[in-house]
Design a protein around this motif. Structure first.
Motif, short mmCIF file in Angstrom:
data_model
loop_
_atom_site.label_atom_id
_atom_site.label_comp_id
_atom_site.label_asym_id
_atom_site.label_seq_id
_atom_site.Cartn_x
_atom_site.Cartn_y
_atom_site.Cartn_z
N ILE A 14 0.85 -1.18 0.00
CA ILE A 14 0.00 0.00 0.00
C ILE A 14 0.88 1.23 0.00
O ILE A 14 1.94 1.26 0.63
N THR A 15 0.46 2.27 -0.72
CA THR A 15 1.23 3.51 -0.74
C THR A 15 1.06 4.25 0.59
O THR A 15 0.16 3.96 1.37
N TRP A 16 1.92 5.23 0.81
CA TRP A 16 1.88 5.91 2.10
C TRP A 16 0.58 6.70 2.27
O TRP A 16 0.14 6.93 3.38
N THR A 17 -0.02 7.11 1.17
CA THR A 17 -1.30 7.82 1.28
C THR A 17 -2.47 6.86 1.46
O THR A 17 -3.57 7.27 1.82
N GLY A 18 -2.23 5.59 1.17
CA GLY A 18 -3.31 4.63 1.24
C GLY A 18 -4.18 4.60 0.00
O GLY A 18 -5.18 3.88 -0.06
N SER A 19 -3.81 5.37 -1.00
CA SER A 19 -4.66 5.50 -2.17
C SER A 19 -4.50 4.37 -3.18
O SER A 19 -5.38 4.15 -4.00
N SER A 20 -3.38 3.68 -3.10
CA SER A 20 -3.14 2.57 -4.05
C SER A 20 -2.70 1.33 -3.30
O SER A 20 -1.94 1.41 -2.35
N THR A 21 -3.18 0.20 -3.79
CA THR A 21 -2.81 -1.08 -3.22
C THR A 21 -2.49 -2.06 -4.34
O THR A 21 -2.89 -1.86 -5.51
N TYR A 22 -1.78 -3.12 -3.97
CA TYR A 22 -1.45 -4.15 -4.95
C TYR A 22 -1.36 -5.47 -4.22
O TYR A 22 -0.88 -5.53 -3.08
N TYR A 23 -1.83 -6.54 -4.87
CA TYR A 23 -1.89 -7.85 -4.23
C TYR A 23 -1.29 -8.93 -5.12
O TYR A 23 -1.37 -8.87 -6.35
N ALA A 24 -0.73 -9.92 -4.47
CA ALA A 24 -0.33 -11.12 -5.19
C ALA A 24 -1.59 -11.85 -5.67
O ALA A 24 -2.63 -11.79 -5.00
N ASP A 25 -1.49 -12.50 -6.79
CA ASP A 25 -2.66 -13.19 -7.34
C ASP A 25 -3.21 -14.22 -6.36
O ASP A 25 -4.43 -14.46 -6.32
#
Length: 125
Positions: free
Chosen positions: A51-62
């Motif tokens: 997660i970015t420091w702003t919380g605006s973007s996230t990414y996950y392993a499949d």
């Protein structure tokens, strides 16, 4: 120096849920992106979510997409969470949180400067 401490691990049955927390202290990194990684017995450490420091973007392993959710508190941003639902036996691992200065997400553990000690998650079948 940033200190990270994970908590919330434990033993749960397949299909159950756990919420992991990662608390930052010391020289907190207000602009750090945060990632969660895990290491199963006999395997290398693998990326789980970030997660970015702003919380605006996230990414996950499949492997965890749709089951896990990474988040962070809006105020001091010194606590991060990994909500894990629909747990499977293959999710069994030691889970680590990590922080990296900068605003970008990364799935590479080499780009994270600060690491917690890990918390054990065991999912029984």
């Amino acid at each position: 120096q940033v200190q990270l401490v994970e908590s919330g691990g434990g033993l749960v049955q397949a299909g159950g849920s756990l919420r992991l927390s990662c608390a930052a202290s010391g020289r907190t990194c207000s602009t750090c992106a945060v990632g969660w990684f895990r290491q199963a017995p006999g395997k290398g450490r693998e990326f789980v979510a970030a997660i970015t420091w702003t919380g605006s973007s996230t990414y996950y392993a499949d492997s965890v997409k749709g089951r896990f959710t990474i988040s962070r508190r809006d105020n001091a941003k010194n606590t991060n969470y990994l909500q894990m639902n629909s747990l499977k036996p293959e999710d069994t691992a030691v889970y680590y949180c990590a922080a990296r200065p900068g605003v970008g997400l990364s799935t590479s553990e080499r780009l994270y400067d600060y690491w917690g000690q890990g918390t054990q998650v065991t999912v029984s079948s």
